[in-house]
Design an enzyme around this catalytic site. Structure first.
Site, PDB file in Angstrom:
ATOM      1  N   GLN A 228       0.823  -1.217   0.000  1.00 36.79           N
ATOM      2  CA  GLN A 228       0.000   0.000   0.000  1.00 36.79           C
ATOM      3  C   GLN A 228       0.856   1.266   0.000  1.00 36.79           C
ATOM      4  OE1 GLN A 228      -3.025  -0.119  -0.659  1.00 36.79           O
ATOM      5  NE2 GLN A 228      -3.535  -2.253  -0.204  1.00 36.79           N
ATOM      6  N   CYS A 393      -8.843  -9.005   4.674  1.00 37.35           N
ATOM      7  CA  CYS A 393      -7.737  -9.949   4.927  1.00 37.35           C
ATOM      8  C   CYS A 393      -6.921  -9.501   6.135  1.00 37.35           C
ATOM      9  CB  CYS A 393      -6.827 -10.100   3.709  1.00 37.35           C
ATOM     10  SG  CYS A 393      -7.677 -10.731   2.270  1.00 37.35           S
TER      11      CYS A 393
HETATM   12  N1  PMP Z   1      -0.182  -6.780   1.958  1.00 26.77           N
HETATM   13  C1  PMP Z   1      -1.015  -5.741   1.905  1.00 26.77           C
HETATM   14  C2  PMP Z   1      -0.847  -4.615   2.882  1.00 26.77           C
HETATM   15  C3  PMP Z   1      -2.036  -5.714   0.955  1.00 26.77           C
HETATM   16  O1  PMP Z   1      -2.882  -4.673   0.902  1.00 26.77           O
HETATM   17  C4  PMP Z   1      -2.171  -6.800   0.061  1.00 26.77           C
HETATM   18  C5  PMP Z   1      -3.277  -6.827  -0.970  1.00 26.77           C
HETATM   19  N2  PMP Z   1      -4.545  -6.506  -0.442  1.00 26.77           N
HETATM   20  C6  PMP Z   1      -1.256  -7.841   0.148  1.00 26.77           C
HETATM   21  C7  PMP Z   1      -0.275  -7.801   1.099  1.00 26.77           C
HETATM   22  C8  PMP Z   1      -1.307  -9.003  -0.795  1.00 26.77           C
HETATM   23  O2  PMP Z   1      -1.075  -8.588  -2.103  1.00 26.77           O
HETATM   24  P1  PMP Z   1      -1.328  -9.568  -3.334  1.00 26.77           P
HETATM   25  O3  PMP Z   1      -2.699 -10.145  -3.133  1.00 26.77           O
HETATM   26  O4  PMP Z   1      -1.253  -8.676  -4.529  1.00 26.77           O
HETATM   27  O5  PMP Z   1      -0.251 -10.598  -3.306  1.00 26.77           O
END
Ligand code: PMP
Length: 435
Positions: A228, A393
């Protein structure tokens, strides 16, 4: 700079952009109109779409779409092994993308840049390769309460395998990682600290340089989840002083399926391979295989050629605008949104006032999913508002906040005050519907 024109380009800047790879339309006042660069920002009816879910994934500018179409069409060939000219050209373009990423992060060398599928894969790579080789029973890993599941679960999996344990740094009352608490709790048993640069739920920024000093004073390495942060601020991994840094291309206006792991050269050089296959080897016999140096050692198989070219185009695009200008623009939108949300009846704002690009909130008596659904419906002005509703998440953070879910508005370079106004109008409608 005013609140209403956060991207004050000198006309020479605009010319440079128009003569180069970045083609941004000018609106009738001659101000760069970033919305016009993004074909995804209209609804099926042709109305403007108020897209406030960039923290989940960013819309793509036309230059990125064009670059991937070219890479998949007229320029397409494999990399690193073709003896014909097209493949050699594609290899040059692919490796030029690595140079672009190294510059973007101010890495000391392109050998420190590993292409991965995304931040999730990058963290799993570090957990398996570095963690598998270095963690043993009695060792500990330090995470924070606000981490994304991607920066929790890989550590749990490797902790189970190695006998290491996990500790959790608490948050300050306004939702930042509490570095005083971290300094007080870190011990020599902690071998690695893994923290988000910016929270995907609260937008909380981390003072990475201070976190790195605390980790290093205790003998631990620092991994930073920059998912982010990379789309919203200038990243200089050498100035930050961390040991690993990760981001995903799709949140940086690039394609899905491509991300970056940066690791300090000496650490990466000592890490064993994670996945085996083509490309990552030196020689293979049935008796013994030797491996290529980093970063090739960590890139088994045919890479995401098209997506990597698209990521390079996305980096060109954001760099032409300027990461500092993007940070200032999003800070202004966060200020406007937080101020306006304070005026909406029964809204509880979460996160700190200096949140980066992201505003989370809950509304008394209304589930975030209902907020999201009502906002999505066309309002009186004919345009819907897309926000994210859920646990993002980050279930441990939801538990800490005492909520099941939040509503989250997140900004990108294409948003402006009309998006904030549409969000507030939509929330007034939610309030009317729910009484
Ligand atoms: N870390 C953070 C802070 C995130 O916002 C995200 C995606 N929401 C992820 C990790 C994982 O990223 P990706 O799904 O693109 O691997």
């Amino acid at each position: 700079m005013t609140e209403h024109s956060p991207f004050p380009f000198a006309s020479s800047d605009v010319e440079k952009r128009d003569n180069g790879r970045v083609l941004t339309s000018l609106d009738t006042n001659g101000v760069p109109d970033f919305r016009a660069d993004f074909p995804g920002l209209v609804t099926a009816d042709g109305a403007p779409w108020h897209y406030l879910d960039t923290a989940a994934t960013a819309q793509k500018p036309q230059v990125v779409i064009d670059a991937t179409v070219r890479a998949m069409g007229a320029d397409y060939a494999t990399v690193h092994r073709g003896v014909y000219a097209r493949s050699a050209d594609m290899t040059l373009a692919f490796e030029a993308a690595r140079v672009r990423v190294a510059r973007f992060l101010n890495a000391a060398s392109t050998a420190e840049i590993v292409f991965v599928r995304g931040a999730t894969e990058g963290i799993n790579l570090v957990a398996n390769s570095w963690g598998g080789a270095n963690l043993k029973p009695g060792d500990r890993i330090l995470l924070s309460c606000l981490e994304h599941h991607s920066n929790i679960v890989p550590w749990q999996l490797i902790a189970e395998r190695t006998g290491a344990a996990i500790d959790v740094v608490p948050l300050t009352p306004d939702g930042k990682i509490d570095l005083d608490a971290m300094a007080a709790m870190i011990r020599p048993e902690h071998k690695l600290v893994a923290l988000a640069h910016v929270s995907n739920v609260l937008g909380s920024p981390l003072d990475v340089a201070r976190a790195a000093r605390i980790a290093h004073d205790a003998g631990a390495l620092l991994l930073v989840d920059g998912c982010q942060a990379a789309p919203r601020m200038k990243i200089d991994v050498q100035a930050l002083g961390c040991d690993f840094y990760l981001f995903s291309g799709h949140k940086l206006y690039g394609p899905t399926g491509i991300g970056v792991l940066w690791a300090r050269g000496d650490i990466l050089a000592a890490m064993p391979p994670w996945q085996g296959g083509g490309s990552m080897i030196d020689t293979v016999t049935f008796e013994k295989t030797t491996y290529a140096p980093a970063p090739t050692r960590f890139e088994a198989g045919t890479p995401a050629i098209v997506e990597t070219i698209g990521l390079a185009a996305a980096i060109d695009y954001v760099e032409a605008i300027g990461l500092d200008a993007i940070a200032a623009h999003e800070a202004s939108l966060v200020r406007q949104a937080r101020e306006a949300l304070r005026g909406v009846n029964s809204v509880r704002l979460l996160g700190p006032d200096d949140a980066c690009g992201i505003v989370s909130f809950v509304m008394e008596g209304v589930h975030p999913h209902d907020i999201g659904t009502i906002l999505d419906e066309s309002g009186p002005d004919g345009s819907g508002v897309a926000i994210r509703a859920g646990h993002h998440c980050a279930q441990p953070l939801m538990r800490h906040l005492g909520v099941e879910a939040t509503a989250r508005a997140s900004f990108g370079i294409y948003n402006d005050e009309s998006d904030v106004a549409a969000l507030i109008r939509g929330l007034e409608r939610v309030r009317t519907i729910f009484g």
